[in-house]
Design an enzyme around this catalytic site. Sequence first.
Site, PDB file in Angstrom:
ATOM      1  N   ARG A 131      -6.212   4.816  -6.548  1.00  0.00           N
ATOM      2  CA  ARG A 131      -5.507   5.984  -7.119  1.00  0.00           C
ATOM      3  C   ARG A 131      -5.565   6.063  -8.634  1.00  0.00           C
ATOM      4  NH1 ARG A 131      -1.979   4.995  -2.276  1.00  0.00           N
ATOM      5  NH2 ARG A 131      -2.863   6.504  -0.834  1.00  0.00           N
ATOM      6  N   SER A 190      -0.083  -3.618  -1.383  1.00  0.00           N
ATOM      7  CA  SER A 190      -0.243  -2.842  -0.154  1.00  0.00           C
ATOM      8  C   SER A 190      -0.384  -3.814   1.015  1.00  0.00           C
ATOM      9  CB  SER A 190      -1.502  -1.963  -0.224  1.00  0.00           C
ATOM     10  OG  SER A 190      -1.490  -1.151  -1.372  1.00  0.00           O
ATOM     11  N   GLY A 191      -0.052  -3.351   2.221  1.00  0.00           N
ATOM     12  CA  GLY A 191      -0.242  -4.201   3.402  1.00  0.00           C
ATOM     13  C   GLY A 191       0.951  -4.251   4.342  1.00  0.00           C
ATOM     14  N   GLY A 192       1.866  -3.280   4.213  1.00  0.00           N
ATOM     15  CA  GLY A 192       3.083  -3.270   5.037  1.00  0.00           C
ATOM     16  C   GLY A 192       2.811  -3.254   6.533  1.00  0.00           C
ATOM     17  N   GLU A 193       1.647  -2.768   6.937  1.00  0.00           N
ATOM     18  CA  GLU A 193       1.307  -2.714   8.366  1.00  0.00           C
ATOM     19  C   GLU A 193       0.822  -4.063   8.883  1.00  0.00           C
ATOM     20  OE1 GLU A 193       1.247   0.361   6.602  1.00  0.00           O
ATOM     21  OE2 GLU A 193       2.896   0.575   8.018  1.00  0.00           O
ATOM     22  N   TRP A 252       3.362  -0.022  -2.338  1.00  0.00           N
ATOM     23  CA  TRP A 252       1.942   0.345  -2.465  1.00  0.00           C
ATOM     24  C   TRP A 252       1.631   1.559  -3.320  1.00  0.00           C
ATOM     25  CZ3 TRP A 252       0.887   5.111  -0.281  1.00  0.00           C
ATOM     26  CH2 TRP A 252       1.731   5.560   0.741  1.00  0.00           C
ATOM     27  N   ASN A 270       7.884   0.749   4.514  1.00  0.00           N
ATOM     28  CA  ASN A 270       8.579   0.497   5.777  1.00  0.00           C
ATOM     29  C   ASN A 270       8.820  -0.992   5.992  1.00  0.00           C
ATOM     30  OD1 ASN A 270       5.496   0.655   6.260  1.00  0.00           O
ATOM     31  ND2 ASN A 270       6.217  -0.558   7.990  1.00  0.00           N
ATOM     32  N   ASP A 321       8.174   4.572  10.486  1.00  0.00           N
ATOM     33  CA  ASP A 321       7.226   4.371   9.380  1.00  0.00           C
ATOM     34  C   ASP A 321       7.506   5.307   8.211  1.00  0.00           C
ATOM     35  OD1 ASP A 321       5.137   3.102   8.029  1.00  0.00           O
ATOM     36  OD2 ASP A 321       3.694   4.621   8.659  1.00  0.00           O
ATOM     37  N   ARG A 345       9.174  10.316   2.527  1.00  0.00           N
ATOM     38  CA  ARG A 345       8.414  10.457   3.783  1.00  0.00           C
ATOM     39  C   ARG A 345       9.295  11.036   4.885  1.00  0.00           C
ATOM     40  NH1 ARG A 345       3.643   6.625   4.139  1.00  0.00           N
ATOM     41  NH2 ARG A 345       3.920   6.141   6.326  1.00  0.00           N
TER      42      ARG A 345
HETATM   43 CA    CA Z   1       3.818   2.304   6.321  1.00  0.00          CA
END
Ligand code: CA
Length: 589
Positions: A131, A190-193, A252, A270, A321, A345
């Site tokens: 970004r 990043s990497g919450g999933e 993220w 999340n 989420d 969100r």
């Molecule tokens: Ca998420």
Amino acid sequence: MNRFVLAASAALLASTSAVNAQVTEEDIANDQANTAQVVTNGMGRDLQRYSPLDMLNRDNVKNLVPAWAFSLGGEKQRGQEAQPIIYDGVMYVTGSYSRLFAIDVKTGQELWQYDARLPEGILPCCDVINRGAAIYGDNVYFGTLDARLVALDRKTGDVVWRKKMEDYKAGYSYTAAPMIVDGKVIVGNSGGEFGVVGAVYAYDAENGDLVWKRPVIEGHMGELNGEPSTMTGTLNATWPGDMWKTGGGATWLGGSYDADTDTIVMGAGNPAPWNSHLRNAGTPTEGNTGDNLYAASRIGLDPATGEIKWHFQTTPREGWDFDGVNEVVAFTDRTGNKRFGTADRNGFFYVLNREDGAFVDAYPFVQNISWAEGIDENGRPIYVEENRPGNPAAAADGDKGETIFAVPSFLGGKNWMPISFSQRTGDFYIPSNEWGMDIWNEPITYKKGAAYLGAGFTIKPLFEDYIGSLKAMDPESGEVKWEFKNGAPLWAGVMTTAGGLVFTGTPEGVFYALDDESGEVLWQFQTGSGIVGQPVTWEQDGEQYVSIMSGWGGAVPLWGGEVAKKVSYLNQGGMLWTFRLPKELASVQ
Ligand code: CA
């Protein structure tokens, strides 16, 4: 000579002596006012994305023409979500697959390119995007998909330092634009999933040393100058058992900085896993609220130490989420109150007090929200319990909970794409999407480097004729003044100007300038691929310029379910477009 003239001539001197100049904290602090450059993500660290330039305006925008275009090349395309940085005659822009380009801003010719050699096995959840960059001193900074932060010499592109933030094999990656505050590079992860632990990091801009780290999930220990600092929150106050250890809350999208209160504001994504029943069985245990702090929250941080000053949780014990990462924009309302505005969100737009992050008000910005009836006077959602995805443990066979249809979808009433606040109108401009999802929970156990969801889902449009909806919203009343509908979901940033213009782009490839008071289309240009980038504007040789990246991708084609099928005809690309209003056409109406 009075003090004002002195200050003005000093500023002029600074802007005309840019040769070998270094980007300073002052340059960064004054980014919105200095229209000859763009040295921050958000066109100012308050992320208003508002330009005081009015050379280009509602009367003459129809005369805006392309100046040059630049191809990001390569066999690999995918989503181009970066915001350009412009300084000292050079434009710096990042591309998919962790690339950074330096381009002559007058001619569009490449000066140098840095291509990060990414290892096999990186785990970006939602496309190989980046970004944007940050700039400070003699360096330009950006993060890579293998969770590293890189400082490059802005003249040559040579690596000055390169630091590993976290282990990409555990699911960590990096995609946001870094932010500079007082000589520190501020980043999230990043990497919450994948069940990583969200954190905010401050690196010394000069040598890349970690100054502080603040995990955003309670129970984890912070760091300051190489030593443990303080624990985040209170262990097990809002998380049962050991769930906090892999609790998600990835930061993220990076952050904003409010100079008035000297506060860094970051959002946390999340909680992990998505199956909320594993984190909160519905009846919180004694002393444990089950809210899963500070996931799905906005957090105010001290830039010197990384200590948490305040937090505001948008979705306690989140289960759809609804990442709480969305950008927090500092603004002053029409009555003179210092506020934060943020579009979550979860479908609600929140107004917070800038002093302490306290809740002021909230308004829905998408239609048919199903998971909550509204937001109470404390800022807490009034849940619709039947709209929480069911508990698999309560199902007859124990392997799939009850499926519900929730609005908005997990990609959100608004996802990452930034809003804009216009100082001219006092309104916010929100790129939103009207969609829902079937969602159900499943059992899941944590495994390093594997998706940690415990949920299944299918996104569906709500209406036949459109999904995307750009809205002009009054932050004091919540009134939607106008709406601009678009067939495909909106995924690009928004910018407003003192010329009365709102710029944004669509996945169909069209770059638009709209009237900020009516939403009327005043100008449009087909860029050849979908726009998921972020527009900027600046002044050069007495003319106003506008740039935008074109290149379809991002999370929608990967995760969009029925919506992804609907937009599968869209072509990928990778082109940076720059437009200019020629002097001789500025007064032609
Ligand atoms: Ca998420």
